[in-house]
Scaffold this motif. Structure first.
Motif, mmCIF file in Angstrom:
data_model
loop_
_atom_site.group_PDB
_atom_site.id
_atom_site.type_symbol
_atom_site.label_atom_id
_atom_site.label_comp_id
_atom_site.label_asym_id
_atom_site.label_seq_id
_atom_site.Cartn_x
_atom_site.Cartn_y
_atom_site.Cartn_z
ATOM 1 N N THR A 29 0.952 -1.030 -0.242
ATOM 2 C CA THR A 29 0.316 -0.036 -0.328
ATOM 3 C C THR A 29 0.651 1.117 -0.117
ATOM 4 O O THR A 29 0.567 2.272 -0.976
ATOM 5 C CB THR A 29 -1.598 -0.225 1.019
ATOM 6 N N ALA A 30 2.476 0.827 0.790
ATOM 7 C CA ALA A 30 3.035 2.389 0.647
ATOM 8 C C ALA A 30 3.812 2.873 -0.727
ATOM 9 O O ALA A 30 4.423 3.681 -0.746
ATOM 10 C CB ALA A 30 3.494 2.219 2.198
ATOM 11 N N ASN A 31 4.079 1.615 -0.900
ATOM 12 C CA ASN A 31 5.284 1.174 -0.828
ATOM 13 C C ASN A 31 5.240 0.674 -2.863
ATOM 14 O O ASN A 31 6.083 0.408 -3.888
ATOM 15 C CB ASN A 31 6.736 0.843 -0.702
ATOM 16 N N GLY A 32 3.924 -0.262 -3.151
ATOM 17 C CA GLY A 32 3.782 -0.498 -4.488
ATOM 18 C C GLY A 32 4.328 0.263 -5.811
ATOM 19 O O GLY A 32 4.927 -1.235 -6.681
ATOM 20 N N PRO A 33 4.217 1.334 -5.431
ATOM 21 C CA PRO A 33 4.931 1.416 -7.329
ATOM 22 C C PRO A 33 6.376 1.430 -7.432
ATOM 23 O O PRO A 33 6.924 1.293 -7.675
ATOM 24 C CB PRO A 33 4.444 3.024 -7.361
ATOM 25 N N GLN A 34 6.878 1.607 -6.516
ATOM 26 C CA GLN A 34 8.548 0.957 -6.232
ATOM 27 C C GLN A 34 8.659 -0.488 -6.600
ATOM 28 O O GLN A 34 10.287 -0.354 -6.507
ATOM 29 C CB GLN A 34 9.049 1.591 -5.036
ATOM 30 N N TRP A 35 7.755 -0.808 -6.113
ATOM 31 C CA TRP A 35 7.474 -2.736 -6.216
ATOM 32 C C TRP A 35 8.183 -2.913 -7.280
ATOM 33 O O TRP A 35 7.963 -2.746 -8.352
ATOM 34 C CB TRP A 35 6.508 -3.155 -5.619
ATOM 35 N N GLU A 36 9.764 -4.279 -7.095
ATOM 36 C CA GLU A 36 9.926 -4.421 -8.931
ATOM 37 C C GLU A 36 8.647 -5.436 -9.462
ATOM 38 O O GLU A 36 8.512 -6.143 -10.677
ATOM 39 C CB GLU A 36 11.150 -5.265 -8.453
ATOM 40 N N ASN A 37 7.559 -6.216 -8.642
ATOM 41 C CA ASN A 37 6.397 -6.807 -9.424
ATOM 42 C C ASN A 37 5.333 -6.533 -9.090
ATOM 43 O O ASN A 37 4.746 -6.708 -8.058
ATOM 44 C CB ASN A 37 6.944 -8.504 -8.760
ATOM 45 N N PRO A 38 4.571 -5.545 -9.439
ATOM 46 C CA PRO A 38 4.013 -4.630 -8.816
ATOM 47 C C PRO A 38 2.546 -4.699 -9.182
ATOM 48 O O PRO A 38 1.457 -4.652 -9.152
ATOM 49 C CB PRO A 38 4.109 -3.144 -9.101
ATOM 50 N N THR A 39 2.589 -5.971 -9.669
ATOM 51 C CA THR A 39 1.530 -6.502 -10.422
ATOM 52 C C THR A 39 1.039 -8.275 -10.007
ATOM 53 O O THR A 39 1.971 -9.184 -9.776
ATOM 54 C CB THR A 39 0.820 -6.796 -12.143
ATOM 55 N N LEU A 40 -0.348 -7.921 -10.462
ATOM 56 C CA LEU A 40 0.079 -9.861 -9.543
ATOM 57 C C LEU A 40 0.335 -11.068 -10.646
ATOM 58 O O LEU A 40 1.278 -12.120 -9.892
ATOM 59 C CB LEU A 40 -1.874 -10.312 -9.655
ATOM 60 N N ASP A 41 0.220 -10.884 -11.451
ATOM 61 C CA ASP A 41 0.807 -11.742 -12.577
ATOM 62 C C ASP A 41 2.531 -11.708 -12.513
ATOM 63 O O ASP A 41 3.515 -12.686 -12.684
ATOM 64 C CB ASP A 41 0.623 -11.265 -14.626
ATOM 65 N N ARG A 42 2.904 -10.328 -12.483
ATOM 66 C CA ARG A 42 4.171 -10.299 -12.370
ATOM 67 C C ARG A 42 4.961 -11.056 -10.846
ATOM 68 O O ARG A 42 6.058 -11.349 -10.624
ATOM 69 C CB ARG A 42 5.173 -9.075 -12.621
ATOM 70 N N PHE A 43 4.145 -10.605 -9.502
ATOM 71 C CA PHE A 43 4.328 -10.766 -8.484
ATOM 72 C C PHE A 43 4.228 -12.728 -8.302
ATOM 73 O O PHE A 43 5.167 -13.557 -7.921
ATOM 74 C CB PHE A 43 2.833 -10.500 -7.174
ATOM 75 N N LEU A 44 3.595 -13.019 -9.085
ATOM 76 C CA LEU A 44 3.581 -14.399 -9.133
ATOM 77 C C LEU A 44 4.457 -15.385 -10.005
ATOM 78 O O LEU A 44 5.318 -16.233 -9.705
ATOM 79 C CB LEU A 44 2.173 -15.179 -9.184
ATOM 80 N N GLU A 45 4.650 -14.726 -11.116
ATOM 81 C CA GLU A 45 6.471 -15.135 -11.937
ATOM 82 C C GLU A 45 7.178 -15.126 -10.622
ATOM 83 O O GLU A 45 8.681 -15.864 -10.783
ATOM 84 C CB GLU A 45 5.953 -14.527 -12.892
ATOM 85 N N ALA A 46 7.951 -14.039 -9.919
ATOM 86 C CA ALA A 46 8.531 -13.750 -8.843
ATOM 87 C C ALA A 46 8.546 -14.454 -8.633
ATOM 88 O O ALA A 46 9.836 -15.369 -7.963
ATOM 89 C CB ALA A 46 9.178 -12.672 -8.740
ATOM 90 N N LEU A 47 7.626 -14.761 -7.789
ATOM 91 C CA LEU A 47 7.777 -15.815 -6.280
ATOM 92 C C LEU A 47 8.126 -17.616 -6.835
ATOM 93 O O LEU A 47 8.515 -17.816 -6.562
ATOM 94 C CB LEU A 47 6.069 -16.280 -5.981
ATOM 95 N N GLU A 48 7.413 -17.592 -7.436
ATOM 96 C CA GLU A 48 7.861 -19.524 -8.751
ATOM 97 C C GLU A 48 8.910 -18.835 -8.514
ATOM 98 O O GLU A 48 10.045 -20.381 -8.385
ATOM 99 C CB GLU A 48 6.589 -19.297 -10.118
ATOM 100 N N ALA A 49 10.074 -17.959 -9.489
ATOM 101 C CA ALA A 49 11.329 -18.008 -9.508
ATOM 102 C C ALA A 49 11.700 -18.455 -8.107
ATOM 103 O O ALA A 49 13.196 -18.864 -8.579
ATOM 104 C CB ALA A 49 11.421 -16.857 -10.401
ATOM 105 N N TRP A 50 11.625 -17.566 -7.636
ATOM 106 C CA TRP A 50 12.383 -17.388 -5.837
ATOM 107 C C TRP A 50 12.129 -18.902 -5.271
ATOM 108 O O TRP A 50 13.469 -19.038 -4.903
ATOM 109 C CB TRP A 50 11.527 -16.420 -5.264
ATOM 110 N N VAL A 51 11.398 -19.185 -4.863
ATOM 111 C CA VAL A 51 10.901 -20.102 -4.856
ATOM 112 C C VAL A 51 11.573 -21.554 -5.278
ATOM 113 O O VAL A 51 12.584 -22.138 -4.799
ATOM 114 C CB VAL A 51 9.244 -21.227 -4.281
ATOM 115 N N ALA A 52 11.982 -21.547 -6.908
ATOM 116 C CA ALA A 52 12.697 -22.014 -7.482
ATOM 117 C C ALA A 52 14.126 -22.028 -7.371
ATOM 118 O O ALA A 52 15.255 -23.076 -6.933
ATOM 119 C CB ALA A 52 12.258 -22.311 -9.048
ATOM 120 N N ALA A 53 14.929 -20.742 -7.164
ATOM 121 C CA ALA A 53 16.280 -20.589 -6.815
ATOM 122 C C ALA A 53 15.991 -20.633 -5.140
ATOM 123 O O ALA A 53 17.365 -20.459 -5.060
ATOM 124 C CB ALA A 53 16.378 -19.642 -7.344
#
Length: 85
Positions: A29-53
């Protein structure tokens, strides 16, 4: 940017996990625009990649991946969030 969880923080129980999720949402809520992955699609993609790594990510902090994570609970929580009101 400092997030709601630091590398040495531990989540000991369900209540601590709920508190973490609250901090994560507040950070978005406070910093969403600064998140590297601010959309659900990008967030889930990054979550998948991070869990794998994640074993390498933990090694980079001088730690082993915790063997006792409840991956099924986490998967149920993510699945339920699609429809839970």
């Amino acid at each position: 940017m400092t997030g709601p969880l630091l590398p040495d923080d531990r989540i000991a129980d369900r209540d601590a996990f709920v508190a973490f999720l609250s901090r994560l949402r507040a950070d978005y809520t406070a910093n969403g625009p600064q998140w590297e992955n601010p959309t659900l699609d990008r967030f889930l993609e990054a979550l998948e990649a991070w869990v794998a790594a994640s074993p390498a990510a933990y090694r980079n902090h001088g730690r082993d991946l915790p063997p006792d994570g409840d991956w099924t609970f986490f998967a149920h929580a993510l699945t339920a969030a699609r429809i839970y009101e």
